[in-house]
Motif scaffolding. Structure first.
Motif, PDB file in Angstrom:
ATOM      1  N   MET A   1       0.829  -1.192   0.000  1.00 37.02           N
ATOM      2  CA  MET A   1       0.000   0.000   0.000  1.00 37.02           C
ATOM      3  C   MET A   1       0.862   1.239   0.000  1.00 37.02           C
ATOM      4  SD  MET A   1      -3.073  -1.220   2.510  1.00 37.02           S
ATOM      5  CE  MET A   1      -4.270  -0.006   2.003  1.00 37.02           C
ATOM      6  N   LYS A   2       1.822   1.241  -0.902  1.00 38.14           N
ATOM      7  CA  LYS A   2       2.637   2.436  -1.126  1.00 38.14           C
ATOM      8  C   LYS A   2       2.362   2.904  -2.545  1.00 38.14           C
ATOM      9  CE  LYS A   2       4.936   2.064   2.797  1.00 38.14           C
ATOM     10  NZ  LYS A   2       4.190   2.628   3.931  1.00 38.14           N
ATOM     11  N   PRO A   3       2.246   4.222  -2.746  1.00 39.01           N
ATOM     12  CA  PRO A   3       1.929   4.718  -4.089  1.00 39.01           C
ATOM     13  C   PRO A   3       3.125   4.593  -5.020  1.00 39.01           C
ATOM     14  CG  PRO A   3       2.350   6.546  -2.618  1.00 39.01           C
ATOM     15  CD  PRO A   3       2.394   5.301  -1.772  1.00 39.01           C
ATOM     16  N   PRO A   4       2.876   4.505  -6.318  1.00 40.34           N
ATOM     17  CA  PRO A   4       3.981   4.587  -7.266  1.00 40.34           C
ATOM     18  C   PRO A   4       4.563   6.002  -7.256  1.00 40.34           C
ATOM     19  CG  PRO A   4       1.867   4.417  -8.422  1.00 40.34           C
ATOM     20  CD  PRO A   4       1.574   4.353  -6.962  1.00 40.34           C
ATOM     21  N   ALA A   5       5.746   6.148  -7.820  1.00 41.33           N
ATOM     22  CA  ALA A   5       6.411   7.457  -7.795  1.00 41.33           C
ATOM     23  C   ALA A   5       5.601   8.484  -8.590  1.00 41.33           C
ATOM     24  CB  ALA A   5       7.813   7.336  -8.381  1.00 41.33           C
ATOM     25  N   MET A  42      -3.396   2.068  -2.903  1.00 42.38           N
ATOM     26  CA  MET A  42      -3.829   0.756  -3.392  1.00 42.38           C
ATOM     27  C   MET A  42      -3.457   0.571  -4.867  1.00 42.38           C
ATOM     28  SD  MET A  42      -7.555   0.360  -1.702  1.00 42.38           S
ATOM     29  CE  MET A  42      -7.766   0.075   0.045  1.00 42.38           C
ATOM     30  N   ARG A  43      -2.785   1.549  -5.411  1.00 43.49           N
ATOM     31  CA  ARG A  43      -2.347   1.529  -6.815  1.00 43.49           C
ATOM     32  C   ARG A  43      -3.528   1.411  -7.777  1.00 43.49           C
ATOM     33  NH1 ARG A  43       3.807   0.541  -7.515  1.00 43.49           N
ATOM     34  NH2 ARG A  43       4.489   1.167  -5.447  1.00 43.49           N
ATOM     35  N   HIS A  46      -2.704   6.039 -10.612  1.00 47.13           N
ATOM     36  CA  HIS A  46      -1.259   6.177 -10.865  1.00 47.13           C
ATOM     37  C   HIS A  46      -0.966   7.543 -11.478  1.00 47.13           C
ATOM     38  CE1 HIS A  46      -1.631   1.755 -10.940  1.00 47.13           C
ATOM     39  NE2 HIS A  46      -0.339   1.663 -10.822  1.00 47.13           N
ATOM     40  N   ASP A 190     -19.938   5.461   7.842  1.00 46.15           N
ATOM     41  CA  ASP A 190     -19.855   4.723   6.579  1.00 46.15           C
ATOM     42  C   ASP A 190     -20.450   5.532   5.440  1.00 46.15           C
ATOM     43  OD1 ASP A 190     -18.646   2.343   7.255  1.00 46.15           O
ATOM     44  OD2 ASP A 190     -20.516   1.309   7.731  1.00 46.15           O
ATOM     45  N   PHE A 191     -20.049   5.202   4.210  1.00 47.56           N
ATOM     46  CA  PHE A 191     -20.805   5.691   3.062  1.00 47.56           C
ATOM     47  C   PHE A 191     -22.231   5.173   3.198  1.00 47.56           C
ATOM     48  CE2 PHE A 191     -16.803   6.632   0.890  1.00 47.56           C
ATOM     49  CZ  PHE A 191     -17.152   7.833   0.306  1.00 47.56           C
ATOM     50  N   LEU A 259     -22.308  -5.387  -3.052  1.00 52.67           N
ATOM     51  CA  LEU A 259     -21.969  -6.249  -1.917  1.00 52.67           C
ATOM     52  C   LEU A 259     -22.865  -6.027  -0.715  1.00 52.67           C
ATOM     53  CD1 LEU A 259     -18.115  -6.196  -1.441  1.00 52.67           C
ATOM     54  CD2 LEU A 259     -19.566  -8.129  -2.069  1.00 52.67           C
ATOM     55  N   HIS A 260     -23.233  -4.766  -0.487  1.00 53.54           N
ATOM     56  CA  HIS A 260     -23.867  -4.438   0.782  1.00 53.54           C
ATOM     57  C   HIS A 260     -25.370  -4.265   0.687  1.00 53.54           C
ATOM     58  CE1 HIS A 260     -19.972  -4.228   2.501  1.00 53.54           C
ATOM     59  NE2 HIS A 260     -19.586  -3.302   1.649  1.00 53.54           N
TER      60      HIS A 260
END
Lengths: 295, 757
Positions: A1-5, A42-43, A46, A190-191, A259-260
């Motif tokens: 969970m690190k962003p791309p540059a 979460m990529r 980008h 929550d949303f 889903l919900h």
């Protein structure tokens, strides 16, 4: 969970920011970062370039105008919740803020960010649609305004051109007096699975002069039907009318399963919330009218 | 002053660990940084089931800042099955096939996590997707077998029969049948899993910082996998931010980090993130039960017949413990003369199962409690009455449930239930419920009784050392994850050693500090390490008397230890306290150390009753908890604050799996709820105030009388919530057979009963 540059710019003026936006093809505006940063981590997003506008004090205003208020894009949720002008002129905005996320989110997230993100289950896009806000949109070349109902195109898609950003919002203050917003979220913060907001203006005879109804979470954009609203003009407000309205809207919307919540569940929520929003709006409209007469 | 009043046991002492923790000073694995370390990120399978055709790592290897890209295609050593999992274990990195979304396929070692994740995106894995098994009951048919070497997808069967078994159903007046299901949940400790390892080539030793519940088991696995002696591997669990059972087993990341640290002679660290916590940390609860309950007209239970399937995911994990514990919990605290239980743990293409807080106890109780509600309805009997009638009575203790080695030994189950009903004021509630229904408000009452079985195997140890300033250092292998052991174990030792609490420092989770240990899970630590602290304390005092005898020039038999002082019998004026004794020992260069162990094969049985009142909005399907009352027996309580914390924490976690939490998978095995946006944990607003009434019946099976308390709260949660919601719609005949009952599911169930009216 690190962003791309990514390349990061911190412009000091709006002109600088717009210039950067026009120069870079794949740039994103960073305001509160409440949706953009998780998506980058979460990529799922980008962007090559981030233009951080948090230093642009020219976008932080809340000003009274002839029609209502002009609000800078960088005004944060907590300010919308607490600012006296917001509470006095567009009180439903302050009220809706209590339904948005948690204090940590409200201390960072901005009005411009929320509208640009265009989540149809978010509260501010619903209010923008209900009250026909105008979004002030700028590029390096020009400034224009886009009515809210033309701004939201689909899930997370807006009428913004790639070189444009929302710089502010004009919100009329009429119709706020008799307005109400309600929603159903599974947990606090929550949303919402569905949101309903309504506003009512009464004639002297206590019939409906105008009514507006907007919903969130039931379509790809905030839902509103002015033709249907027009059909309510002149009618006497009553619980049975609200039930009819709820029933109509339940059938008019076309939500999807996720889903919900199933589509049927969302329909029932919409129906329930619309009745509640209208009843709440009417109560306030009557109160406003009484105060008007006393004054 | 009476001895009892001076005792530290039973005192609500605030946690000594909190001062540092609330200031953010706790050191977790992600806070450990070695000079020159490389960090690891993993390429994980996006398919639930697929063949790996080929992997191209060239682009990833070329990225600046990347030191290695590791696959088991190139590194055959990493194809070996991991230790500590039977009968089949995964490799550290998948080489020919992947069995679940999230399974590690390649490891990146890089300067930092950012670069490592960039490189992970550059690894090209060519998969040939295969059909996925996502339904345990279907997978049990063995139409397609996931691991051919096993010959079946049923990795474990559990069978118990007592009395006349299934045959007894014929003699019952009624047989109530139901299919009941539990969804999959994920523990989600606040701190994700993580591990950091540093190899010292000169001494050939490996130092491992590990977010684990058991440093000694981790040490064993790591030594085995690396072919090292245990003495070469030191495992330290620094602060651990929650475990709940899922930080206790075999995982690929443990093998990869330690293997790479030795191979590259470089410190390696992997700090798992939240996404990985959803994709790779073992999950729990998912089962389907086909139940038949034989019952007589007067409400007497005759026989319970249950055939169930546990969706165990792609590998055993620790799932077999869960399905076996489920079976042992099926009778609950009720008298059932005939049992026929047949459970299967079935492999599918999901994340493996491992024990998660409760670990079968909630599942077993969910079944019996749900079935009692169904039986009451069938007989037209009150839900309370049927429970009263079948609860094991105190005069029947010790009571054998019919499952081998399960014998309830203490307490008064019916009295606890009665006390609960009085606390709730049942008759007043029923009146209020009826009145509210007139106004369109639906209230419901749920009740459930439970037994909490804890420990019952192995041992745990405590090592005591007298420091030069007279403080005592207490070490144990029972690695805590936030339970407050450092306070509770110090309280026990303070009593035995007659020292103030602040003179005792507890060190958990360091294999260098104590030779052996098992770990903290299954609510065992107070029972095992707590008793060990007493035993070790007594041995420590005996050794101290030797030193005191030398110092006081007396015979050791004449040394008495009283009020924290050593003196010679009959000469009370000359005495030594611990600090003075330490000063006497210091010149010798020796140390006063004693290590001792407590072992027991007999579990303890806490018990209790939960009651809750819900308010349900028929139109929005919203469920609010108005009231939650617990009557709880946890044996002799060391620290009521900690015990209450355990009960409340467990209850709230249980409300999560009863109302909100569900790991949803698509039919092709894709996990759909992989962030906190979609996987909903209960928050502060959702957590009710919880009233706890303690009933402290000491456990007869250990000297101190301790029982487990960690799982009491979570055991009845799913049963009680479904029961309460059904009760709110009793007039509509609502039947719920799936936990959690989310608003979406409740809406669906109400639709089947005609919807909102």
């Amino acid at each position: 969970m690190k962003p791309p540059a990514f390349q990061y710019y911190q412009p000091h003026t709006l002109d600088e920011a717009l210039q950067l936006l026009s120069e870079h093809g794949d740039a994103k505006i960073l305001a509160g970062g409440q949706s953009l940063i998780p998506m980058m981590n979460m990529r799922l997003a980008h962007p090559d370039v981030l233009i951080d506008i948090n230093g642009l004090t020219e976008l932080t205003h809340i000003k009274e105008t002839d029609q209502g208020l002009a609000i800078g894009a960088l005004v944060r949720h907590y300010q919308l919740e607490q600012h006296p002008l917001i509470q006095r002129k567009v009180p439903l905005v302050a009220e809706a803020e209590h339904l948005i996320g948690h204090p940590a989110i409200r201390s960072r997230g901005t009005i411009g960010g929320s509208l640009s993100h265009a989540d149809p289950a978010a509260e501010l896009p619903v209010l923008a649609t209900l009250f026909d806000w105008e979004l002030v949109v700028s590029s390096a070349a020009a400034e224009r305004t886009i009515p809210a109902r033309e701004f939201f195109l689909s899930y997370f898609i807006t009428a913004l051109a790639p070189d444009e950003m929302v710089t502010g919002v004009r919100t009329p203050s009429h119709a706020h007096a008799g307005a109400h917003i309600t929603e159903y979220a599974v947990r606090a913060g929550d949303f919402a699975l569905a949101i309903a907001a309504a506003s009512i203006v009464l004639n002297a005879s206590d019939t409906i002069q105008s009514a507006r109804i907007a919903l969130g979470g039931v379509a790809d954009i905030p839902w509103r039907d002015p033709d249907f609203e027009a059909s309510l003009q002149g009618q006497s407000p009553s619980p049975s009318l609200w039930r009819e309205v709820g029933q109509h809207i339940k059938e008019a919307i076309d939500p999807t399963d996720d889903l919900h919540a199933s589509a049927d569940y969302r329909r029932q929520l919409a129906q329930t919330l619309v009745e509640k929003a209208l009843a709440g709006a009417l109560e306030r409209a009557k109160l406003a009218e009484m105060k008007g007469r006393q004054a | 002053m009476a001895i009892q009043e001076r005792s530290w046991i039973g005192r609500p002492v605030p946690r000594t660990e909190d001062r540092a923790l609330v200031q953010g000073l706790g050191q977790y694995v992600s806070d450990i940084n070695f000079e020159g370390q490389w960090v690891m990120a993993l390429v994980r399978s996006p398919h639930a089931h697929a063949r790996i055709a080929r992997i191209n790592t060239e682009a990833a290897k070329k990225l600046p800042g990347v030191h290695a890209v590791i696959t088991s295609q190139e590194w055959e050593n990493l194809r070996r099955p991991l230790p500590g999992m039977a009968p089949i274990a995964p490799p550290a990195l998948a080489h020919d096939r992947v069995y679940y979304v999230g399974e590690p396929v390649a490891a990146i070692l890089a300067d930092n996590r950012y670069v490592a994740e960039d490189a992970a995106e550059l690894v090209e894995v060519h998969y040939e997707p295969l059909p996925a098994l996502s339904n345990a009951e279907e997978a049990a048919q063995d139409q397609e077998i996931l691991h051919p070497s096993l010959g079946t997808n049923v990795v474990d069967r559990v069978q118990y029969e007592s009395g006349a078994g299934r045959g007894a159903l014929a003699a019952a007046d009624h047989v109530v049948t139901a299919t009941l299901r539990l969804g999959r949940v994920s523990a989600q400790p606040m701190e994700p899993r993580g591990i950091a390892a540093h190899y010292d080539p000169q001494n050939q030793t490996l130092l491992v910082y590990h977010a684990t519940q058991s440093v000694h088991r981790a040490q064993e696995r790591i030594a085995e996998y690396l072919g090292m002696e245990k003495s070469q591997v030191r495992v330290i669990a620094p602060e651990v931010g929650g475990g709940f059972g899922v930080k206790n087993g075999t995982y690929p990341e443990e093998a990869l980090v330690t293997y790479c640290a030795v191979h590259f002679q470089r410190p390696i660290k992997w700090a798992g993130d939240r996404f990985e916590e959803f994709l790779s940390t073992y999950q729990e609860r998912e089962q389907i039960h086909h139940v038949e309950l034989g019952i007589n007209r007067d409400g007497t239970l005759v026989a319970l017949v249950d055939t169930y399937y546990q969706d165990n995911g792609a590998y055993p994990g620790g799932g077999m413990i869960v399905s076996r514990t489920t079976a042992r919990n099926l009778p609950g605290p009720y008298r059932i003369p005939h049992l026929a239980i047949n459970g299967a743990a079935v492999l599918t293409n999901k994340v493996p199962q491992a024990p998660y807080r409760g670990a079968g106890r909630p599942q077993g109780h969910y079944i019996i409690e749900r079935m009692l509600d169904r039986a009451a309805e069938e007989l037209g009997m009150d839900r309370i009455e049927i429970r009263r009638k079948n609860l094991v009575r105190p005069d029947e203790l010790p009571y054998r449930t019919g499952i081998p080695d399960a014998m309830y030994d203490s307490g008064d189950f019916p009295q606890a239930f009665q006390d609960l009903l009085e606390a709730i004021d049942l008759s007043a509630f029923r009146k209020r419920q009826a009145a509210a229904r007139q106004d369109g408000i639906r209230l419901g009452l749920g009740v459930a009784n439970y037994v909490e079985v804890s420990a019952g195997f192995g041992f745990e140890g405590v090592r005591l050392r007298l420091l030069e300033d007279g403080q005592v250092l207490l070490s144990t292998g029972a690695t805590g994850q936030g339970q407050g052991h450092r306070t509770a174990l110090a309280q026990i030792a303070a009593d035995t050693l007659q020292l103030p609490l602040d003179r005792i420092t507890v060190v958990e989770g360091d294999t260098d500090q104590i030779q052996k240990g098992i770990g903290t899970f299954g609510s065992r630590t107070m029972i095992m390490a707590g008793n060990a602290a007493r035993v070790a304390g007594e041995g420590f005092i005996a050794k101290a008397k030797d030193w005191a005898a030398r110092a006081l020039e007396a015979h050791v038999d004449d040394i008495i230890f009283q009020d924290g002082r050593f003196s010679v019998q009959g000469v009370p004026s000359v005495s030594l306290d611990w600090a003075e004794l330490a000063r006497k020992i210091a010149p010798s260069g020796e140390m006063l150390i004693h290590e001792d162990y407590f072992g027991s094969g007999t579990p303890t049985y806490g018990f209790g009753s939960h009651g809750m009142i819900v308010r349900v909005d028929e139109r929005t399907a919203d469920i609010r908890i108005e009231r939650y009352v617990i009557v709880h027996d946890g044996g002799t309580i060391v620290n009521p604050l900690l015990a209450n914390g355990q009960v409340i924490g467990g209850t709230v976690q249980g409300l999560g799996s009863a109302l909100y939490e569900e790991m949803i998978y698509s039919e092709d095995g894709q996990p759909l709820t992989t962030s906190f946006l979609d996987y909903r944990l209960p928050g502060a607003v959702e957590s009710p105030d919880i009233e706890i009434h303690h009933r402290d019946y000491p456990a007869p099976s250990n000297p101190a009388g301790y029982k487990g308390v960690g799982e009491a709260g979570i055991i009845p949660s799913q049963a009680i919530v479904l029961s309460a919601v059904e009760d709110a719609f009793q007039d509509r005949g609502l039947k719920l057979d799936f936990a959690p009952v989310t608003p979406g599911r409740l809406f669906q169930a109400l639709e089947e009963k005609g919807g909102f009216q």
